[in-house]
Design an enzyme around this catalytic site. Structure first.
Site, short mmCIF file in Angstrom:
data_model
loop_
_atom_site.label_atom_id
_atom_site.label_comp_id
_atom_site.label_asym_id
_atom_site.label_seq_id
_atom_site.Cartn_x
_atom_site.Cartn_y
_atom_site.Cartn_z
N CYS A 62 0.84 -1.19 0.00
CA CYS A 62 0.00 0.00 0.00
C CYS A 62 0.88 1.24 0.00
O CYS A 62 2.06 1.19 0.30
CB CYS A 62 -0.90 0.01 1.23
SG CYS A 62 -1.86 -1.49 1.46
N ARG A 112 1.65 1.66 -5.94
CA ARG A 112 1.84 0.72 -4.83
C ARG A 112 0.53 0.07 -4.38
O ARG A 112 0.54 -0.93 -3.66
CB ARG A 112 2.48 1.44 -3.64
CG ARG A 112 3.86 1.95 -3.90
CD ARG A 112 4.41 2.60 -2.65
NE ARG A 112 4.65 1.62 -1.60
CZ ARG A 112 5.83 1.10 -1.31
NH1 ARG A 112 6.88 1.46 -2.00
NH2 ARG A 112 5.96 0.23 -0.34
N TRP A 148 -3.81 -1.73 -1.27
CA TRP A 148 -3.75 -2.97 -2.04
C TRP A 148 -4.32 -4.05 -1.15
O TRP A 148 -3.74 -4.40 -0.13
CB TRP A 148 -2.30 -3.28 -2.42
CG TRP A 148 -2.14 -4.40 -3.38
CD1 TRP A 148 -2.18 -4.34 -4.75
CD2 TRP A 148 -1.87 -5.78 -3.05
NE1 TRP A 148 -1.95 -5.58 -5.28
CE2 TRP A 148 -1.76 -6.49 -4.27
CE3 TRP A 148 -1.70 -6.48 -1.85
CZ2 TRP A 148 -1.50 -7.85 -4.32
CZ3 TRP A 148 -1.45 -7.84 -1.90
CH2 TRP A 148 -1.35 -8.52 -3.12
N ASN A 191 0.27 -0.24 6.35
CA ASN A 191 0.73 -1.11 5.28
C ASN A 191 1.33 -2.34 5.93
O ASN A 191 2.12 -2.23 6.86
CB ASN A 191 1.78 -0.37 4.43
CG ASN A 191 2.29 -1.22 3.28
OD1 ASN A 191 1.72 -2.25 2.96
ND2 ASN A 191 3.37 -0.78 2.65
N GLY A 192 0.96 -3.53 5.44
CA GLY A 192 1.48 -4.77 6.02
C GLY A 192 0.35 -5.71 6.38
O GLY A 192 -0.81 -5.50 5.99
N GLU A 194 10.39 -14.61 -18.57
CA GLU A 194 10.13 -13.20 -18.33
C GLU A 194 9.13 -12.65 -19.34
O GLU A 194 8.24 -11.86 -18.98
CB GLU A 194 11.44 -12.41 -18.38
CG GLU A 194 11.31 -10.91 -18.25
CD GLU A 194 10.73 -10.45 -16.92
OE1 GLU A 194 10.37 -9.26 -16.83
OE2 GLU A 194 10.62 -11.26 -15.98
N LYS A 224 5.51 -10.99 -18.33
CA LYS A 224 5.08 -9.64 -18.71
C LYS A 224 3.68 -9.68 -19.34
O LYS A 224 2.84 -8.83 -19.04
CB LYS A 224 6.07 -9.01 -19.71
CG LYS A 224 7.35 -8.55 -19.08
CD LYS A 224 7.10 -7.33 -18.21
CE LYS A 224 7.94 -7.30 -16.97
NZ LYS A 224 7.95 -8.35 -16.05
N GLU A 242 1.07 -10.36 -16.62
CA GLU A 242 0.92 -9.26 -15.66
C GLU A 242 0.02 -8.15 -16.18
O GLU A 242 -0.80 -7.60 -15.44
CB GLU A 242 2.29 -8.66 -15.34
CG GLU A 242 3.14 -9.49 -14.41
CD GLU A 242 4.49 -8.85 -14.17
OE1 GLU A 242 4.92 -8.82 -13.00
OE2 GLU A 242 5.12 -8.36 -15.13
N HIS A 252 7.65 -32.57 -23.87
CA HIS A 252 7.32 -33.31 -22.66
C HIS A 252 6.04 -32.79 -22.02
O HIS A 252 5.94 -32.70 -20.79
CB HIS A 252 8.49 -33.24 -21.68
CG HIS A 252 9.75 -33.86 -22.20
ND1 HIS A 252 9.99 -35.21 -22.18
CD2 HIS A 252 10.82 -33.29 -22.82
CE1 HIS A 252 11.16 -35.46 -22.73
NE2 HIS A 252 11.68 -34.30 -23.13
N LYS A 257 3.52 -2.71 -6.81
CA LYS A 257 4.92 -2.59 -7.23
C LYS A 257 5.87 -3.21 -6.23
O LYS A 257 6.75 -3.98 -6.59
CB LYS A 257 5.25 -1.10 -7.44
CG LYS A 257 6.67 -0.86 -7.92
CD LYS A 257 6.90 -1.44 -9.30
CE LYS A 257 8.29 -1.20 -9.81
NZ LYS A 257 8.53 -1.91 -11.07
#
Length: 614
Positions: free
Chosen positions: A2, A27, A76, A102-103, A487, A491, A494, A510, A609
């Protein structure tokens, strides 16, 4: 996760808070709210982003003109869905204490039941609301307490992580802040102070900051600040100067921060190497690890711990260090490292990688490795971050602020750092002086090659237009480009919300080959390296099953053009360098697919983030 912002000083607080929240919105953006203190506390909060809060805040300013103390929050969601009632700040029943947090409070359920038995009513579903009622209860029980000591006492009952701001109309001249696991920074102005979960909201006001460490609590007034531990021991804090400007956190004419940060990569490559790559001397100069270089070279094993994109960078680092320095390397998910009782000791080096330097899982891995006696080294981007402070040695990437939630330039910066580390570990041991110069020359040529790839933006957008409605993607690569396949898939997931998976190309047979049909786009990273012939065979296997092939290939490669439906060419480079080039078209492809689908690429749903909770 947050965003936290606080202000106390001579300015009207509401505009400072709103602007700060906008800079922190990456955030957390499920809900937002502010509390102003001017005799009494008034709160305005709602589900949604900060812009939706502006109209209501204007009404709040009319109600409380001249308020020069306030706190604000972007959430968040962890406990409780995104909603008005779960938004911060949270108030006690009397409305004279406000808290933003936050947490995660891990023992909130037990605390909540105890407070309910004392007659407290809970409005939200959050763990955070426990804090405001707990502070209120302790303060009422003991009249000798003040806001600082009531908060300190409350935090002694709390298990979990917190970045916390508390204000009260009972003591209307201060903000109490505390930190454990979630970052907090205090900006020092002229007769005013700024509090935030990172420096982005502070930099336009002052470049002088103090970073709180875990287990510290500060009282901030217009006159100054004091810092103590939760155990009430006074602390002397170092004032740090921020090393970035306001312009670096603006969009600079780009439609999105993510696109800006993709296009910043050539200059970031320059910045990462500046002063470190000594081409004429055939060496790299890594000041942050210079005193520990001999111990690093003598390591029996290196363990790299990271999460997400940084984990992918770590995989490339494994290939680089093992190939050049011939030191065994393992790459661990930081989130799993401490829970499997890892075997590490004094002969091992543990490298932790994090863009923010505040990633909770990576910090936990760092502390576990230190407890077991390993030499712990950090690679991070944020000066003064917790990882930078708690590691024995390390290196800053100097990538500049990264605002887009989906990491781009931080990835390339981390890979370059690992490449330079591999060169430093190799020098005088495993490769010759001439080989070092050859490798560093290739590294120095990177920015110009990256620029050439960025010129293909229009072509990549055209490819994105053709595939934006696909339901699934498969990304395949070999060797150094297998982590790039991971990666690239990450992307796309996300920011476009399309299901995508990355695999080593040989693993396609496989299992994943069962998915191939005329509706499946398959992206091959098919540069000319030692596995080139093998990957051509993999492309043939996909073509024979009517899969749609998009290839990333080396310039001049006509063989791949014959096999693929679309080809994106990158400049020629050796295998160890190619990940720094092949990743750029995959970033652009994900970006354009997402924007064509109408997605918010800078604030993708459900993501934050800086992941400061487990």
């Amino acid at each position: 996760m947050c965003g936290i912002v606080g202000y106390i000083g001579w300015q009207e607080a509401a505009p400072v808070l709103l602007k700060g929240l906008k800079r922190l919105e990456y955030r957390g953006y499920d809900s937002a709210g502010i509390a102003l203190l001017n005799g009494t506390i008034s709160v305005m909060k709602q589900k949604g982003n900060v812009s939706g809060l502006e109209t209501d805040t204007a009404k709040l300013r009319e109600k409380m003109p001249g308020a020069t103390i306030g706190i604000g929050h972007t959430r968040w969601a962890t406990h409780g869905d995104p909603s008005d009632r779960n938004a911060h700040p949270h108030l006690n029943a009397a409305g004279d204490i406000a808290v933003i947090h936050n947490g995660i409070i891990e023992n909130y359920s037990a605390l909540k039941q105890e407070l309910i038995s004392e007659g407290y009513l809970f409005i939200s579903d959050t763990d955070s609301e426990v804090l405001v009622h707990l502070i209120d209860w302790l303060w009422k029980k003991d009249a000798s307490l003040d806001l600082e000591s009531a908060t300190r006492t409350a935090l002694r009952h709390v298990d979990g992580a917190y970045g916390l701001c508390v204000i009260s109309s009972r003591e209307p001249d201060r903000i109490v802040v505390a930190r454990k696991g979630s970052p907090l920074v205090i900006g020092i102005g002229e007769g005013e102070f700024f509090i935030a979960s990172d420096a982005a909201p502070i930099v336009e006001h002052t470049n002088k900051v103090v970073y709180l460490s875990d287990g510290e609590l500060a009282v901030v007034t217009k006159e100054g600040y004091s810092v103590k531990t939760i155990e009430n021991v006074e602390q002397e804090k170092l004032v740090t100067e921020l090393d970035f400007s306001l312009e670096k956190i603006e969009k600079g004419g780009f439609e999105h921060f993510m696109l800006k940060e993709i296009f910043e990569q050539p200059s970031v490559m320059h910045d990462v190497m500046r002063g470190r790559v000594r081409l004429e001397e055939g060496r790299v100069c890594l000041g942050g690890i210079e005193d520990y270089l001999d111990r690093l070279k003598q390591a029996k094993r290196i363990v790299i711990c990271a999460c997400g994109t940084s984990w992918h960078a770590g995989l490339i680092g494994e290939y680089l260090i093992e190939e050049f320095a011939r030191i065994p390397v393992e790459v661990d998910y930081a989130s799993e490292f401490r829970y499997r009782n890892p075997i590490v000791g004094k002969d091992d080096v543990v490298i932790v990688i994090s863009q923010s330097g505040e990633t909770a899982d990576t910090l936990a891995a760092l502390r576990t490795a230190k407890e077991k006696g390993a030499l712990v080294m950090g690679i991070c981007n944020v000066v003064g971050s917790t990882i930078a402070r708690e590691t024995l040695c390390g290196m800053y990437t100097h990538a500049g602020p990264e605002v887009g939630v989906a990491s781009t330039k931080a990835f390339t910066a981390q890979v370059i750092m690992l490449y330079m580390l591999a060169m430093a570990l190799s020098k005088g041991r495993t490769i010759s002086h001439d080989e070092i110069i050859l490798n560093l020359t290739e590294l120095a040529d990177l920015p110009a090659k990256a620029d050439r790839i960025l010129n293909l933006d229009g072509q990549i957008r055209d490819i994105a237009e053709r595939f934006k409605d696909a339901k699934n993607f498969l990304y395949l690569g070999r060797g150094y480009n297998f982590p790039v396949a991971l990666e690239g898939a990450l992307k796309l997931k996300e920011i476009s919300y399309i299901h995508a998976e990355g695999y080593p190309a040989a693993e396609m047979k496989h299992g994943p080959i069962a998915l191939i049909d005329e509706d499946m786009p398959v992206i091959f990273i098919a540069t000319r390296d030692s596995t080139y012939a093998k990957i051509l065979s993999n492309i043939e296997e996909v073509r024979s099953r009517k899969g749609r092939v998009i290839a990333i290939a080396s310039e001049g490669d006509k063989e791949v053009a014959r096999l693929a439906e679309h080809v994106i060419y990158i400049p020629q480079a050796s295998g160890p360098i190619t990940p720094l080039l092949t990743v750029i078209p995959l970033q652009l492809l994900a970006y354009h697919i997402a924007t064509l689908r109408g997605c918010n690429v800078d604030r993708p749903r459900n993501l934050a983030k800086s992941v400061t909770v487990e």
